[in-house]
Design a protein around this motif. Structure first.
Motif: not given
Length: 551
Positions: A90-102, A136-142, A149-157
């Motif tokens: 979940a932390i790898c998914i953009d809140p935009q996509q989370c909120q759209f799903l919900q 702002n948040y994912m680039c540095a962590d990935l 994990r990079f693929m997770q972040g890509h698909i999630g955002t």
């Protein structure tokens, strides 16, 4: 069908479900309350709030920096477990996509459809902003993680996965794809959803958009002649209009062919009679400028497709950016088409939701659409905030339009209540849509159906069940339940909802008895639930011959 003629309009599309989360409102009910009361839901930030969001001190101190935006409450909250995500995923998914799903899930629930049991094909159309969460948040962590994990972040955002994520999680098998055309994205997604339904590619379609900056707490720089407001307020069509303020939000509608919705006895919020989209081409002074010709043409096409006389449209929810040049051009384009063979003046209200929640960019069109639908349903036209005197470049007296400062009733006329919605995107992709009120329908009882007094409620946990039961109780006690059919209501709780592990059942011969039963359950000290999770699956044992003998 037309409320007066009982005739089903050709190629009409029913809006049977919708949900939204906009500044100041976490659902359509609160959104309507804010609209009709003329509430502006813009937040003005303190220095500490801006510093906490990472805004540079020099930016905060800049006198041209306007510290205002429309904030969507709890945008970072996501029920990951409900949709089968681990916290790490979940932390790898953009809140935009989370909120759209919900929001897609809630729109299906609003319509009374369980996506896991519905036999037809459901399509998904939508779009998002550029992922500031990724920047702002994912680039540095990935950078510190491996390929997985990079693929997770890509698909999630990445925008590409917004709609297919919904199809995967909700098991939807109709077309699913993203579109991006700036401010008109969500209304264009509604247009494409209508076309997909009319082409027979799907049986229902979800359409909308999600536009959320992370962090949300940021303002904008004001520059004279540009699009942003100097004081954080948007004043559509007003003499003091000087630009927009940004807002965050997500909205989705669920659509179905009208003839199918009538056959299936769906609750119809409104009917879409016709839609049109086009592009300005280069008939304008700059790429980001509006075009009189482009806007006029798309309005004329939508009216032509719908077969509606513009003299029967009593409300237009405009694009309404609140800019000194854009508003007059928009009204001129509307007047050019709505005044053809129509000498009537001052009969059609014109408004813009941007005065309430700011400019939601990709989600602006669906916000306007939901506002127009709610206006038709409640037979009231909400005021446009901050309107005091008209832009001097707009001669409203020579047009069919006026801007109302207060909420006004919308009486029934000789034709059904009708509204239009405009959405114009930077880059020139324009959309216009024609709405009509839902047809009257016969109740289940009068149609011969037997009322079932059993209401069932379920959730994933006891806490969630209590909260849901409380919301049902509030609904049944409110005006929204007026005229609700007992049989239809109980049927929806039984057949139109996914049944989860923790459950509650209430029996009542009336809606009031159901509400009282919920109240009693909420206050009962010994809350009774039945857990039907995997750990309590029934087992059948067939022993064969010899069972009658001991041992």
């Amino acid at each position: 069908m037309h409320p007066q003629t009982n005739k089903v309009p050709e190629n009409a599309i029913a809006v049977i479900g919708m949900d939204c989360r906009f500044p100041g409102a976490n659902d359509t009910r609160q959104f309507w309350k804010n609209l009709v009361s003329g509430t502006e839901s813009i937040t003005f930030f303190t220095d500490d709030e801006l510093r906490g969001a990472g805004i540079h001190p020099e930016t905060i101190a800049d006198p041209t920096y306007v510290r205002a935006a429309g904030i969507m409450e709890d945008a970072e909250l996501f029920d990951a477990a409900f949709f089968g995500y681990t916290p790490t995923e979940a932390i790898c998914i953009d809140p935009q996509q989370c909120q759209f799903l919900q929001t897609c899930w809630h729109a299906l629930e609003d319509a009374g459809y369980n996506p896991y049991t519905y036999p037809g094909a459901v399509a998904v159309f939508g779009g998002t902003r550029l992922s500031t969460y990724y920047v702002n948040y994912m680039c540095a962590d990935l950078a510190d993680y491996g390929t997985a994990r990079f693929m997770q972040g890509h698909i999630g955002t990445d925008r590409d996965h917004l709609c297919t994520r919904v199809s995967y999680k909700l098991n939807l098998r109709g077309p699913a794809f993203n579109l991006q055309c700036a401010c008109s994205t969500s209304l264009v997604s509604v247009h494409l959803a209508c076309q997909s339904l009319l082409n027979g590619e799907c049986d229902m379609a979800l359409a909308g958009a999600s536009g959320i900056d992370i962090p949300q707490e940021h303002g904008h720089f004001y520059q004279e002649g540009m699009i942003f407001s100097p004081d954080g307020h948007c004043r559509p069509y007003d003499a003091q209009a000087e630009g927009i303020v940004s807002g965050n939000g997500v909205g989705v509608v669920l659509l179905k062919r009208l003839e199918d919705a009538l056959r299936d006895r769906d609750d119809i919020h409104a009917v879409i009679l016709g839609t049109a989209i086009n592009n300005d081409g280069n008939s304008k002074v700059a790429y980001s400028a509006p075009s009189l010709e482009g806007q006029s043409e798309v309005i004329a096409e939508a009216l032509g497709v719908s077969g509606v006389d513009p003299a029967t449209i009593a409300y237009v929810e405009g694009h309404g950016t609140g800019t000194y040049l854009g508003d007059p051009l928009e009204v001129e384009a509307l007047n050019r088409i709505y005044s053809r063979n129509n000498p009537a003046r001052g009969y059609c209200a014109l408004g813009s939701v941007k005065s309430n929640v700011g400019h939601l960019e990709v989600a602006a069109g669906v916000a306007s659409l939901i506002k127009a639908i709610l206006s038709i349903k409640h037979a009231r036209i909400a005021p446009t905030c901050h309107f005091n005197s008209p832009n001097p470049r707009i001669d409203f007296a020579s047009t069919p339009f006026f801007v109302n400062k207060t909420a006004i009733d919308w009486p029934q006329g000789f034709s059904p209540r009708r509204a239009a919605v405009s959405s114009f995107g930077v880059g020139g992709t324009n959309a216009h849509l024609i709405l009509e009120e839902a047809p009257q329908r016969e109740s289940s009882r009068s149609a011969g159906a037997v009322a079932n007094p059993l209401m069932v409620v379920s959730a994933r946990s006891e806490k969630a069940l209590k909260e849901l039961a409380g919301r049902y109780g509030e609904f049944l006690a409110g005006q929204d339940a007026d005229g609700l059919d007992l049989a239809d209501f109980c049927h929806t709780t039984q057949e139109g909802r996914e049944h989860h592990a923790v459950r509650l059942a209430v029996v009542g011969e009336s809606l009031e008895e159901l509400r009282s039963g919920l109240d009693a359950a909420m206050t009962h000290e010994e809350w009774t639930t039945t857990n039907t999770g995997d750990e309590h699956r029934p087992v059948f044992l067939f022993t064969g011959q010899g069972a009658q003998r001991s041992g």
